[in-house]
Design an enzyme around this catalytic site. Sequence first.
Site, PDB file in Angstrom:
ATOM      1  N   THR A  53       0.888  -1.161   0.000  1.00 19.20           N
ATOM      2  CA  THR A  53       0.000   0.000   0.000  1.00 19.20           C
ATOM      3  C   THR A  53       0.921   1.205   0.000  1.00 19.20           C
ATOM      4  O   THR A  53       2.114   1.046   0.252  1.00 19.20           O
ATOM      5  CB  THR A  53      -0.871  -0.041   1.282  1.00 19.20           C
ATOM      6  OG1 THR A  53      -1.902  -0.992   1.117  1.00 19.20           O
ATOM      7  CG2 THR A  53      -1.502   1.280   1.649  1.00 19.20           C
ATOM      8  N   GLY A  94      -0.764  -3.128   5.888  1.00 22.15           N
ATOM      9  CA  GLY A  94      -0.748  -4.472   6.460  1.00 22.15           C
ATOM     10  C   GLY A  94      -2.098  -5.126   6.307  1.00 22.15           C
ATOM     11  O   GLY A  94      -2.925  -4.681   5.499  1.00 22.15           O
TER      12      GLY A  94
HETATM   13  N1  ASP Z   1      -4.012  -2.415   4.514  1.00 24.84           N
HETATM   14  C1  ASP Z   1      -4.398  -2.741   3.173  1.00 24.84           C
HETATM   15  C2  ASP Z   1      -5.752  -3.406   3.210  1.00 24.84           C
HETATM   16  O1  ASP Z   1      -5.970  -4.231   4.062  1.00 24.84           O
HETATM   17  C3  ASP Z   1      -3.445  -3.615   2.468  1.00 24.84           C
HETATM   18  C4  ASP Z   1      -1.999  -3.284   2.642  1.00 24.84           C
HETATM   19  O2  ASP Z   1      -1.622  -2.358   3.310  1.00 24.84           O
HETATM   20  O3  ASP Z   1      -1.188  -3.984   2.072  1.00 24.84           O
HETATM   21  O4  ASP Z   1      -6.546  -3.167   2.343  1.00 24.84           O
END
Ligand code: ASP
Length: 333
Positions: free
Chosen positions: A199, A251
């Site tokens: 992200t 995350g």
């Molecule tokens: N936090 C994001 C989500 O759960 C994904 C990520 O940060 O990789 O959509």
Amino acid sequence: MMKNTFLVLLFIAAIVSCKVEVETGPKQKSEFGLVIHGGAGSIVKGQYTAEEEKEFEAKLEEALKVGHDLLKSGSSSLDVVEKVVNILEDSPLFNAGKGSVFTANEINELDASIMDGKTLNVGAVARLTKVKNPISLARTVMEKSKHVMMVGDGAEIFAEQNGFEFVDKKYFFTERRWQSLQRAKANERKEKNEDKHGTVGCVALDKNGNISAATSTGGMTNKKYGRVGDVPIIGAGTYANNSTCGISATGHGEYFIRLSVAKDIAALVEYADLSLEEAADSVIHGKLENLGGTGGIIAIDKYGNVTMPFNTGGMFRGYMLDDGISVVKMYQD
Ligand code: ASP
């Protein structure tokens, strides 16, 4: 007489000790600065070629430099976090805008949010399929609508009314994310976990003491249709408040929502009087880990202190303060 002298001495001692306390209070570490991330996950040595490492580092350096130049010339933290996230959204390297991960039914659904720590105004969008730069739409929701969150078709009608650039669905495609969906589906059949993170986010402190935070994502590979993660949930994936700090997370979103990770860190700074680093560590390496969640955060406080803890193999991350020295990392220290 003796008693009076004693009282005068006591009075002087009290004043001196007050002064010492004020002088040893928290100091401004940096007048302005920004911190960024490009996702956390199993980012370990050996996974990327030296050339790929350089590509990631160069993009993070570029984003930091643009943000730093803007802050140095007096731009607001709000303009900076939007601009920096735009750069990362436009890069196919990260899971946001171009390069977003695929859902289980093989499309891209994008989420983003932004927060202004001066006014506590927020804007969030979710389930976008056509908007090139979700973070800019989140800002427009904040500034030009009466709402704080808009999703799906409605958000895209609002985008159209506000002259947003739309892209063909193919624009978001990258071979790397497509292959990772195929692997995730195969692993799901074998009930194995596939790394699905990545992200982008930026938090900035400007010369006027204003803190803003912005986060943008394609979500998690193989997510079910309609799933919304932590990124557009204010207090989970994004939070900013001038009186404490700003935070952007990355995350496994479900855990970040359950723990209100971003707001919890700010609350620990505000109510428990913890330093930014202590607060962030206790949430990422304490509460999040205990619940079985994985990921990390980036944060800057009102004094210009930066922290970037994570409990995954690595996290694409970096910061640049008023000294103009950029720090970029991807693996564990
Ligand atoms: N936090 C994001 C989500 O759960 C994904 C990520 O940060 O990789 O959509």
